[in-house]
Design a protein around this motif. Structure first.
Motif, PDB file in Angstrom:
ATOM      1  N   HIS A  33       9.146  22.422   4.259  1.00 16.34           N
ATOM      2  CA  HIS A  33      11.107  22.936   4.288  1.00 16.34           C
ATOM      3  C   HIS A  33      11.926  23.171   2.992  1.00 16.34           C
ATOM      4  O   HIS A  33      11.282  22.817   1.743  1.00 16.34           O
TER       5      HIS A  33
ATOM      6  N   ASP B 190      15.343  25.490   1.321  1.00 21.50           N
ATOM      7  CA  ASP B 190      16.645  25.593   1.194  1.00 21.50           C
ATOM      8  C   ASP B 190      16.771  26.944   1.205  1.00 21.50           C
ATOM      9  O   ASP B 190      15.646  28.273   1.339  1.00 21.50           O
ATOM     10  N   GLU B 191      17.413  27.710   1.835  1.00 25.10           N
ATOM     11  CA  GLU B 191      18.138  28.835   2.920  1.00 25.10           C
ATOM     12  C   GLU B 191      18.242  29.967   1.166  1.00 25.10           C
ATOM     13  O   GLU B 191      17.688  31.183   1.370  1.00 25.10           O
TER      14      GLU B 191
END
Length: 470
Positions: A343, A345-346
């Motif tokens: 994962h 973040d954008e």
């Protein structure tokens, strides 16, 4: 008509009707009429005068002998037509040469044994027939083939087509039902994206002064005239079982499509229903960033085509992460989501797509990770870099270019792991051991281990860097 460039055209029209006050008989459009058109080697060089601003140049020899008889509004034509050595230059659509056509019109239909057109190195050939018109139920059969045919729009290449199309259909009254199948085909995209220009067509949603006032005053009279005539309708179906390939070089695209779409065209307005799917596909919007299409679908809902729904998912494999890009929703305003494994973040994902890295490296003279705002700037920078690359693509095979007051940097991702760049330092002092010209290489061994090196005429270094994100 006898144009100066040669040839002759003669046309006649006669009708029988009672005219004047108190005349009895059917309306004028039902009057018995007969017409004839005869052309003998008519040179079509006068076409620009008939369509100024649309046709820039025209040529060709037209021969025709066509007769028509019946009610004035529904005369039935019969005869032959032939065009040879045709040339046509149309604004925004380019020059077309080698135009040859033959057509025969009889009591029961129309037969077109041959249509041939050339544009540059490409060609188009077609043939077809429409039979059974006398009974009011016509049957259509047609074939079309293109070879390396490039279509232009607004002065830019739109695409190059190698296609075979087989069409069948039926006409009953004012409805033509048509089915076209594309058993195979290849669409090659241009190296440069077509320009999007502002249209000069009249806006139907803008009314100007008195003209609109006159239209409103005339509308009650128009309402008294009776119900509108039933419009002509084209009900078409396009079927692509598989095998329609779409390829591009810059950006790199390799995809296979299938489709089953129905289109209703009524009074110039089209309504579409059906699906276009990507069977398989890969594309590379930025050098070294290859995306594999996991899912791709355009769903037409029965409304106008621009109201279609999109459902796309593509995967980009990078040593740092596997990135998934999902595009869903209305075609005009789709929602774009970026996710990754592991994962991130954008902002980090945007930087990974734009530069191949999730953070700015110290070895490149840059420090720190990205904030959300900086990630947005990075995405814009990637687009600007790509625009610059389009201008110099034939000379400089670059992926990244950056320029500021102190230096210019240009680089290329050889693979997802290896990045090679050149730096010109405007403020470097060779007497202090600083490089004016410098070559840098970065090799990402694993997500945590990176090898970096820089060398120039004055100095050089190499580093093995271990990093961990918290």
């Amino acid at each position: 008509l006898r144009p100066a460039t040669g040839g002759d055209l003669r046309a006649t029209l006669g009708l029988e009707a009672d005219l004047g006050l108190g005349a009895e008989g059917p309306p004028l459009e039902e009057a018995a009429a007969e017409a004839r058109l005869v052309a003998e080697e008519l040179d079509l060089g006068f076409l620009p005068a008939l369509a100024p601003g649309v046709v820039r140049a025209g040529a060709g020899k037209l021969s025709a002998d066509v007769r028509a008889a019946g009610p004035l509004a529904r005369m039935i034509p019969r005869g032959t037509l032939r065009l040879k050595e045709g040339r046509l230059s149309v604004s925004e659509f380019g020059d077309w040469t080698g135009i040859e056509a033959e057509a025969k019109v009889g009591d029961d239909g129309v037969k077109v044994p041959r249509i041939e057109v050339r544009r540059g190195k490409g060609s188009l050939s077609a043939s077809g027939s429409l039979r059974g018109l006398a009974s009011g139920r016509g049957t259509l059969q047609a074939r079309l083939k293109t070879e390396a045919l490039t279509i232009t729009r607004a002065g830019s290449d739109f695409a190059t087509f190698d296609l075979e199309v087989e069409a069948t259909g039926k006409q009953e009254g004012k409805v033509l039902a048509l089915e076209a199948r594309v058993p195979r085909g290849l669409v090659r995209l241009p190296r440069k994206t077509p320009r999007v220009l502002q249209t000069f067509e009249r806006r139907e949603d803008i009314a100007v002064g008195r003209r609109e006032l006159r239209r409103r005053r005339a509308s009650p009279a128009a309402a008294v005239a009776g119900p509108p005539e039933e419009p002509y309708r084209l009900a078409a179906r396009l079927v692509v079982p598989r095998g329609l390939l779409v390829k591009g070089v810059d950006p790199e695209v390799d995809a296979e499509l299938k489709a089953d779409v129905k289109v209703d065209l009524i009074q110039g307005v089209g309504y579409a229903e059906g699906i276009v799917e990507i069977v398989r596909g890969e594309f590379e919007p930025i050098g070294g960033r290859k995306f594999v299409v996991e899912r791709g679908r355009v769903q037409f809902t029965g409304a106008t085509p621009e109201q279609a729904l999109l459902d796309f998912q593509a995967r980009y494999d990078n040593p740092s992460a596997v990135v998934n890009v999902t595009v869903q929703g209305p075609a005009l305003e789709p929602e774009i989501r970026l996710t990754s494994q592991p994962h991130m973040d954008e902002g980090q994902i945007a930087m990974l797509i734009a530069t191949g890295r999730t953070e700015l490296k110290r070895g490149s003279g840059r420090v720190g990770t990205l904030t959300g705002e900086e990630a947005g700037r990075a995405a814009l920078g990637a687009l600007a870099t790509q625009a610059f690359k389009n201008l110099v693509a034939d000379k400089l095979p670059l992926d990244t270019v950056a320029l500021d007051a102190s230096a210019i940097r240009a680089g290329k991702y050889v693979t997802d792991e290896i990045y090679v760049s050149y730096v010109r330092n405007f403020e470097a002092d060779p007497e202090k051991g600083e490089n004016v010209d410098e070559v840098r290489v970065e090799y990402q061994i694993t997500p945590r281990w990176t090898f970096e090196s820089r060398y120039g005429a004055q100095a050089g270094s190499a580093s093995l860097v271990w990093s961990k994100d918290y």
